[in-house]
Write an enzyme that holds these catalytic residues in place. Structure first.
Site, PDB file in Angstrom:
ATOM      1  N   PHE A   9      39.699  47.127  58.144  1.00  7.82           N
ATOM      2  CA  PHE A   9      40.461  48.348  58.426  1.00  7.82           C
ATOM      3  C   PHE A   9      41.662  48.421  57.487  1.00  7.82           C
ATOM      4  CE2 PHE A   9      42.925  51.130  61.519  1.00  7.82           C
ATOM      5  CZ  PHE A   9      42.076  52.208  61.406  1.00  7.82           C
ATOM      6  N   ALA A  11      42.893  50.285  53.545  1.00  8.45           N
ATOM      7  CA  ALA A  11      43.082  51.677  53.124  1.00  8.45           C
ATOM      8  C   ALA A  11      41.765  52.462  53.177  1.00  8.45           C
ATOM      9  CB  ALA A  11      43.655  51.720  51.707  1.00  8.45           C
ATOM     10  N   THR A  91      35.239  44.624  54.783  1.00 12.95           N
ATOM     11  CA  THR A  91      36.209  43.521  54.669  1.00 12.95           C
ATOM     12  C   THR A  91      36.472  43.241  53.191  1.00 12.95           C
ATOM     13  OG1 THR A  91      34.475  41.823  54.712  1.00 12.95           O
ATOM     14  CG2 THR A  91      35.414  42.482  56.836  1.00 12.95           C
ATOM     15  N   LYS A 120      31.631  44.122  47.377  1.00 13.07           N
ATOM     16  CA  LYS A 120      30.861  43.672  46.207  1.00 13.07           C
ATOM     17  C   LYS A 120      30.360  42.232  46.318  1.00 13.07           C
ATOM     18  CE  LYS A 120      33.362  46.444  42.738  1.00 13.07           C
ATOM     19  NZ  LYS A 120      34.441  47.041  43.537  1.00 13.07           N
ATOM     20  N   GLY A 149      32.460  53.432  43.360  1.00  6.14           N
ATOM     21  CA  GLY A 149      33.059  54.320  44.364  1.00  6.14           C
ATOM     22  C   GLY A 149      32.366  55.664  44.426  1.00  6.14           C
ATOM     23  N   GLU A 205      46.262  46.299  38.597  1.00  4.91           N
ATOM     24  CA  GLU A 205      46.881  45.471  39.628  1.00  4.91           C
ATOM     25  C   GLU A 205      47.850  44.469  39.005  1.00  4.91           C
ATOM     26  OE1 GLU A 205      44.164  44.028  42.763  1.00  4.91           O
ATOM     27  OE2 GLU A 205      42.680  45.362  41.860  1.00  4.91           O
ATOM     28  N   ASP A 216      34.979  42.841  36.638  1.00  4.82           N
ATOM     29  CA  ASP A 216      34.652  43.980  37.506  1.00  4.82           C
ATOM     30  C   ASP A 216      33.476  44.784  36.936  1.00  4.82           C
ATOM     31  OD1 ASP A 216      35.399  46.027  39.663  1.00  4.82           O
ATOM     32  OD2 ASP A 216      35.522  47.229  37.840  1.00  4.82           O
ATOM     33  N   LYS A 220      29.602  45.144  38.670  1.00  3.49           N
ATOM     34  CA  LYS A 220      28.920  46.425  38.924  1.00  3.49           C
ATOM     35  C   LYS A 220      27.594  46.495  38.167  1.00  3.49           C
ATOM     36  CE  LYS A 220      33.275  48.816  39.829  1.00  3.49           C
ATOM     37  NZ  LYS A 220      34.449  49.422  39.133  1.00  3.49           N
TER      38      LYS A 220
END
Lengths: 337, 337
Positions: A9, A11, A91, A120, A149, A205, A216, A220
């Site tokens: 839970f 963003a 999560t 992922k 996304g 980040e 990343d 993907k």
């Protein structure tokens, strides 16, 4: 009946619940959100949580742990209760061992619960095993959110090319590095300056390693390869190179006709699976040449449908939640028939 | 059981039968092609036609009318026999009254037969009515091939944006005009010379009206609008302008930053449906700027998934047949569950 549990839970999870409210008209009357579970407890109502109330509650920045329905209920309790049809697993991702997502997803599928996830780690590490459990139990495992996304990259490589064989996948799948490389040219900055700017704008980040080292993008691309080809490989052994050594001078060469982007490529050569992620020069007529700024894109070569490219990139938590919501609706529409 | 009838046996129909052979491994064992029907008769085998034999027969340029199974069997006989689950409708398109496709599709849906079609006429004129019959009888009406062949434009505007609201559709959907406009710049030709070249290369037809007057683009945009928004309008009253008046001089202005393409736009403004097809200047950062040559593309703006663009364009009869095959497999996969 469509009884849903949400685990995680943050963003995206909060935005997902907001979408259940905002898009109520698209959902069947018999849909209920019964659980919102975090690592330290959760809220549960066997008759369905009051979504309006929860949105109002979290919009006021109240901690979910202070909610009147909060208890030490756990994921295991939810499984025992046998009152859920769809698990939304959000999560935090963990690419070392996939936990806790792996246990959640596996356990749900084994109990005939459909799963939608944006996590992922477990998909990268255990897709083949998890997919097989879902097929055996005739439930859905929907993972669109793990590979860009809002970008419908999984749909484009599966549903949109149904009947054809994908022969190559080329992806520009990381908005952060795309932004940094573009900024180095546009604002005449070197790599470190452009990274700093991206961090100041919250595009990169604080620890940008996953993005700038190409990991990343590789995750993907690896997930798309597994989904599309059912190929198995050791992620640790893949050739992955990031953008940390890209020099401004390299970018400016041939700038009118070519652009450097962090690109992933996967294909088969003489029956061997080939995979690479690295900065590549894309010609002006390459379909991903124009995937700029925070955008993402993926290009599929196929045997009978020609080349198909899909470009998108909205990447806020709401957009990621919209990707989860898209997969949820897909299950509902197909189960309804 | 998946019993298929094919009506219309031109280049795309023949390629479709070849795909049934080539992609046999993707099809269920209980799939049978029972009918191939033309306007003057057809071939029929209640136990399923021998696909290998038919491919071999047509590859040798034999007329289907000379085939041993040829008889004066008609579409009406097929309906009466009640032994079909899926109709593949590929007769010639007719945008004046939609016939004979309209009668075929309507009659099939009314008899609980799923339909896959690439026939623009009946879909343009009668989509709303046909869709409602399909919903009432819980059968599929799949029309992906009508709006760009291999380009998954319908999928992108429906399945790939599921749960979100499309707020605008922008399309570059005609390869012929795209080729002509590009040729005018690249080869420094005026409109007539470039059209002649396109005709010599068989990219433009002898009578190029549908393409160069913008009607083909308008038909595809109109169908997408009807599918996505369930909006009804009179096609005859739409604002449609082609490329016949585009001058070389106009194209060369601002060529480094802008390109002229034949673009369709559909959206809602103050609750009113707005629609236009005309040559438009696209900026360098427009997602369809790069849809060149014979390519096609469509750009969707949405409320919660951001902007999504899909680009493709393979346009041979085999590619169009692959689009039909994609829709057929979609039905089979979803009916199998």
């Amino acid at each position: 009946m469509f009884n849903i549990a949400l685990i995680g839970f943050g963003a995206v999870g909060k935005s997902f619940v907001k979408l259940l409210q905002l898009k109520k008209n698209l959902l069947p009357d018999n849909m209920k959100l019964k659980y919102i579970i975090k690592s330290d407890g959760g809220i549960y109502d066997k008759d369905g949580l009051d979504i309006d109330e929860i949105v109002k509650y979290t919009n006021s920045n109240n901690k979910i742990q202070k909610h009147p329905l909060w208890s030490n209920i756990s994921f295991k309790d939810m499984i025992k209760n046998k009152d859920i049809d769809i698990l939304v697993e959000l999560t935090s991702t963990n690419i070392i061992n996939g936990e806790p997502g792996y246990t959640h997803i596996k356990s749900a599928l084994e109990n005939n619960i459909n799963v939608v996830t944006g996590n992922k780690g477990p998909i990268l590490l255990y897709y083949h095993e998890l997919k097989n459990i879902s097929l055996k139990n005739d439930v859905y495992l929907k993972i669109g959110c793990t590979t860009g996304g809002a970008l419908p990259s999984v749909n484009a490589g599966t549903i949109d090319v149904l009947g054809s064989q994908v022969t190559e996948i080329i992806g520009v799948l990381n908005g952060t590095t795309n932004f940094i490389l573009e900024e180095m040219i546009k604002s005449n900055m070197d790599y470190k300056e452009a990274l700093k700017k991206a961090q100041d704008l919250k595009i990169a980040e604080k620890d940008p390693s996953l993005d700038v080292l190409g990991i990343d993008t590789a995750i993907k691309m690896a997930i798309l390869s597994k989904v599309i080809w059912d190929v198995d490989f050791d992620f640790e052994k893949l050739k992955i190179q990031g953008i940390t050594n890209v020099r401004k001078k390299d970018l400016l060469d041939n700038i009118s006709k070519k652009k450097t982007k962090l690109v992933g490529r996967a294909y088969f050569l003489n029956g061997n699976f080939e995979f690479e992620v690295k900065p590549m020069l894309l010609n002006k007529d390459h379909p991903l040449y124009f995937v700029d700024g925070k955008n993402k894109g993926v290009h599929y070569k196929t045997d009978i449908l020609g080349d198909i490219t899909v470009i998108g990139g909205a990447s806020s938590p709401l957009n990621a939640a919209a990707s989860i919501f898209r997969d949820l609706l897909y299950i509902i529409e197909n189960r309804r028939r």
